[in-house]
Design a protein around this motif. Sequence first.
Motif, PDB file in Angstrom:
ATOM      1  N   THR A   1     -14.219 -14.336 -15.346  1.00 58.24           N
ATOM      2  CA  THR A   1     -12.881 -14.029 -15.865  1.00 58.24           C
ATOM      3  C   THR A   1     -12.836 -14.203 -17.371  1.00 58.24           C
ATOM      4  OG1 THR A   1     -11.892 -14.693 -13.764  1.00 58.24           O
ATOM      5  CG2 THR A   1     -10.415 -14.551 -15.662  1.00 58.24           C
TER       6      THR A   1
ATOM      7  N   CYS B   1      -2.737  -6.362 -20.178  1.00 57.88           N
ATOM      8  CA  CYS B   1      -2.172  -7.190 -19.113  1.00 57.88           C
ATOM      9  C   CYS B   1      -0.760  -6.700 -18.822  1.00 57.88           C
ATOM     10  CB  CYS B   1      -2.220  -8.670 -19.444  1.00 57.88           C
ATOM     11  SG  CYS B   1      -1.497  -9.185 -20.962  1.00 57.88           S
TER      12      CYS B   1
ATOM     13  N   LEU C   1       2.458 -13.135 -16.793  1.00 54.80           N
ATOM     14  CA  LEU C   1       1.372 -12.195 -16.573  1.00 54.80           C
ATOM     15  C   LEU C   1       1.184 -12.036 -15.066  1.00 54.80           C
ATOM     16  CD1 LEU C   1      -1.967 -12.133 -18.494  1.00 54.80           C
ATOM     17  CD2 LEU C   1      -1.880 -11.651 -16.064  1.00 54.80           C
TER      18      LEU C   1
ATOM     19  N   THR D   1       2.870  -7.731 -17.818  1.00 50.65           N
ATOM     20  CA  THR D   1       3.752  -8.902 -17.845  1.00 50.65           C
ATOM     21  C   THR D   1       5.174  -8.477 -17.507  1.00 50.65           C
ATOM     22  OG1 THR D   1       4.281  -8.682 -20.203  1.00 50.65           O
ATOM     23  CG2 THR D   1       2.353 -10.009 -19.659  1.00 50.65           C
TER      24      THR D   1
ATOM     25  N   ASP E   1      -5.040 -15.861 -21.998  1.00 48.43           N
ATOM     26  CA  ASP E   1      -4.626 -15.184 -20.771  1.00 48.43           C
ATOM     27  C   ASP E   1      -5.613 -15.363 -19.620  1.00 48.43           C
ATOM     28  OD1 ASP E   1      -2.232 -14.120 -21.800  1.00 48.43           O
ATOM     29  OD2 ASP E   1      -3.261 -12.344 -22.581  1.00 48.43           O
ATOM     30  N   TRP E   2      -6.816 -15.835 -19.903  1.00 48.37           N
ATOM     31  CA  TRP E   2      -7.832 -15.894 -18.858  1.00 48.37           C
ATOM     32  C   TRP E   2      -7.387 -16.717 -17.653  1.00 48.37           C
ATOM     33  CZ3 TRP E   2     -10.235 -19.958 -16.590  1.00 48.37           C
ATOM     34  CH2 TRP E   2     -10.172 -21.190 -17.240  1.00 48.37           C
TER      35      TRP E   2
ATOM     36  N   VAL F   1     -11.974 -11.215 -20.242  1.00 50.93           N
ATOM     37  CA  VAL F   1     -10.974 -11.315 -21.315  1.00 50.93           C
ATOM     38  C   VAL F   1     -11.652 -11.203 -22.674  1.00 50.93           C
ATOM     39  CG1 VAL F   1      -9.222 -12.786 -22.389  1.00 50.93           C
ATOM     40  CG2 VAL F   1      -9.290 -12.543 -19.897  1.00 50.93           C
TER      41      VAL F   1
ATOM     42  N   VAL G   1      -5.118 -14.625 -15.470  1.00 52.49           N
ATOM     43  CA  VAL G   1      -5.932 -13.576 -14.850  1.00 52.49           C
ATOM     44  C   VAL G   1      -6.746 -14.171 -13.704  1.00 52.49           C
ATOM     45  CG1 VAL G   1      -7.844 -11.964 -15.216  1.00 52.49           C
ATOM     46  CG2 VAL G   1      -6.042 -12.178 -16.950  1.00 52.49           C
TER      47      VAL G   1
ATOM     48  N   TYR H   1      -4.571  -8.168 -24.210  1.00 53.82           N
ATOM     49  CA  TYR H   1      -4.946  -9.507 -23.761  1.00 53.82           C
ATOM     50  C   TYR H   1      -5.078 -10.436 -24.963  1.00 53.82           C
ATOM     51  CZ  TYR H   1      -5.847  -8.166 -18.967  1.00 53.82           C
ATOM     52  OH  TYR H   1      -5.693  -7.748 -17.674  1.00 53.82           O
TER      53      TYR H   1
ATOM     54  N   GLU I   1      -7.808  -2.216 -22.059  1.00 48.74           N
ATOM     55  CA  GLU I   1      -7.435  -3.114 -20.967  1.00 48.74           C
ATOM     56  C   GLU I   1      -6.174  -3.849 -21.403  1.00 48.74           C
ATOM     57  OE1 GLU I   1      -8.705  -3.204 -18.034  1.00 48.74           O
ATOM     58  OE2 GLU I   1     -10.578  -2.109 -18.360  1.00 48.74           O
TER      59      GLU I   1
ATOM     60  N   GLY J   1      -3.119  -6.597 -14.334  1.00 47.29           N
ATOM     61  CA  GLY J   1      -3.771  -5.897 -15.428  1.00 47.29           C
ATOM     62  C   GLY J   1      -3.915  -4.427 -15.106  1.00 47.29           C
TER      63      GLY J   1
END
Length: 171
Positions: free
Chosen positions: A44, A66, A75, A68, A17-18, A48, A21, A13, A64, A78
């Motif tokens: 969220t 992501c 993205l 893609t 990216d939040w 992240v 997500v 991550y 963790e 996850g």
Amino acid sequence: MQIESERLLLREYQAEDWEAVHQYASKGDILEYEVWGPNTVEDTQAFVEKALADQEVVPRTSFELCITLKETGQLIGGCGTRMNKEISHQSDLGYIIHPDYWNQGYATEAAQALTQYFIHHKDIVRIEATCDAENIASQKVLRKIGFTLMPNKKKPMKIKGRMRHMLYFEL
């Protein structure tokens, strides 16, 4: 850390990216089988931030990543595994896919890539996963990648206002 499969790239991550997500983590209707969510923006962002902090921990036990699309970089979900601190060579598995990408094999492909990477590169010999007994799609993913349903000795839990029976799988 990066893991490649035929159509996907599982990557670490990044702070930005939040927002992607949050597009799925805030959707209460798709999270009925999850013990978490729906997320607020703060939830969220905290997820992240924790994933970023976990990248720096030595020895690292929480991974963790992501999910893609290799072709576009979009993205779409996850996945992660957390190594058991008390029992070496064991971890657990989790994954989620944005509903726009359901029923295309992405959860299976991501979970397969992640488990194979940890078996071959991190000396993991046992991976566990749990899912709600009503989550047929997740059960199918786990079975497709070789997980076996194990006896459940735990009592149902009340989560999100209803009694939940959890299934336990092992690879």
